[in-house]
Design an enzyme around this catalytic site. Structure first.
Site: not given
Ligand SMILES: *Cc1c(COP(=O)(O)O)cnc(C)c1O
Length: 428
Positions: A66, A68, A211, A237, A240, A246
């Site tokens: 933990y 935090e 994003d 993220t 990807k 993840r």
């Molecule tokens: C994949 C994605 C997310 C969400 O990610 P998670 O890890 O699945 O919660 C948010 N924004 C965009 C543009 C994405 O492609």
């Protein structure tokens, strides 16, 4: 009567049996998943394969701790090693993207976005984001998400040529006076002009958020525009194209650092997942190596091969093609729905996902399109020659979607091809 499991625990306090011995059901499912990943063509553009070093960190004792708070300011004792891990992740992310401030604790992309909304906005504020069917993400204001009960999302679209309609975006920004303008997409295949969007935001006094969940690896490899120096806040993220575990991450200008950190913890999350943060740190070290630039270049080259092949086979490419790692293809021109294409490709050992096309007349469960991408296959070592073969297989599967015999034939060809590009030989 005491159960057998209880006796086993009380005798040894900790179960020291191997996973294989103790829980063969889970072990077998993991083994089968390994085989599925090894023997199939993974073309979901949001998926990738992490390195063995990242896998090792994910399965490490860091999961027990933990912590935090943030490095040097924790609510728990014993965080001296955790602090090293998290600080390395932060420093490396800063170096990759040129960020002023980084928070590596978001558990995934969606929680990262929610933490940003609450950091910057008050309930009822307007947010301007892209329509889901035009390539936006659920977390950018789709009616099925909880955030639409808290914030007022307004959605812009792409134009007839498939580009972000900047004039329309500006008109909407002037009309609705959003507090936040959002860019960054899940199914959009074109480059983004961050300076122009920042200028519109400045004109109406909006904050800016990008994003980059899908394209972070291409930005890290220097192959797409980087919004981090331009925008107020950038979320991503890490699993990807960035090819880490993840998870999520938030980068921002120093002036937003305190609000962002407080919003992630304690505002929204509890203890950070430090095994995961270690995996992020390792992936970032990998992204700083010269080979990662080569990887990013090859992802785009491979996507261009698919673009060319599908175009010449008479498929309709949304947004007119691709500048990144993915393609959104309308398959209805071939007499097949997105769902039928996805199912046929699954049978052939090729994984893609059905996807809405802009203003799709069909439903989300059976839309007109499929979305596919090259990051995972590029990690395996696929280059242009293999991508040509893959495009041919996809076309054969789609045009033979009701012919199980042909689909099985393709599956065996896929198995043969993937055997030449083993993923995790050390795990076999
Ligand atoms: C994949 C994605 C997310 C969400 O990610 P998670 O890890 O699945 O919660 C948010 N924004 C965009 C543009 C994405 O492609």
């Amino acid at each position: 009567m005491l159960t057998k499991a209880y006796l086993c625990y009380s005798k040894k306090t900790m179960n020291k049996q191997s996973l294989q011995n103790f829980d063969p059901q889970i072990k077998e499912a993991i083994n089968k998943e390994l085989r599925r990943q090894e023997e199939g063509l993974e073309m979901i553009p949001s998926e990738n394969f992490v390195s063995p070093a990242v896998l090792e960190a994910l399965g490490s004792v860091l999961t027990n701790k933990y912590s935090e708070g943030y490095p040097g300011k924790r609510y728990y004792g014993g965080c001296e090693n955790i602090d090293i891990v998290e600080q390395l992740a932060i420093d490396r992310a800063k170096q990759i993207f040129g960020a002023e401030h980084v928070n590596v604790q978001p558990l995934s992309g969606a929680p990262a976005n929610i933490a940003v909304y609450f950091a910057l906005l008050s309930p009822g504020d307007n947010i301007l984001g892209m329509d889901l069917s035009h390539g936006g993400h659920l977390t950018h204001g789709h009616p099925v998400t909880h955030m639409t009960k808290v914030f007022n999302f307004i959605r812009y679209k792409t134009n007839a040529e498939g580009k972000i309609d900047l004039d329309n975006l500006r008109q909407m920004a002037i009309e609705h006076k959003p507090k936040l303008i959002l860019v960054g997409y899940s199914a959009y295949s074109r480059e983004i002009e961050y300076e122009k969007i920042k200028a519109i935001a400045d004109e109406v006094g909006a904050m800016t958020m990008a994003d980059i969940a899908h394209i972070a690896g291409l930005i890290a490899g220097g192959q797409m525009n980087n919004p981090v120096p331009i925008f107020d806040v950038v979320t991503t993220t890490t699993h990807k194209t960035l090819r880490g575990p993840r998870g999520g991450m938030i980068m921002c200008k120093e002036k937003f650092a305190k609000q962002i950190d407080k919003s992630v913890f304690p505002g929204f999350q509890g203890g950070p997942h430090e095994n995961n943060i270690a995996g992020k740190a390792i992936a970032f070290k990998e992204a700083l190596e010269p080979e990662f630039r080569e990887y990013a270049i090859q992802i785009k080259k491979n996507a261009k091969v698919l673009e060319h092949q599908f175009d010449s086979m008479g498929y309709k490419l949304m947004f007119g093609g691709t500048d990144n790692h993915l393609l959104l293809i309308d398959v209805t021109t071939k007499g097949v729905t997105g769902s039928e294409a996805e199912k046929a490709l699954d049978k052939a050992g090729i994984t893609v996902n059905k996807n809405m096309i802009p203003d799709d007349p069909r439903s989300p469960m059976d839309p007109s399109g499929i979305r596919l991408g090259t990051p995972a296959l590029t990690t395996r070592g696929f280059k242009e020659a293999e991508m040509e073969i893959v495009a041919g297989m996809i076309d054969r599967a789609i045009t033979n979607f009701q012919n199980d015999e042909e689909l099985e034939k393709i599956r065996l060809e896929v198995k043969e091809l993937t055997a030449k590009f083993p993923l995790y030989p050390e795990l076999q």
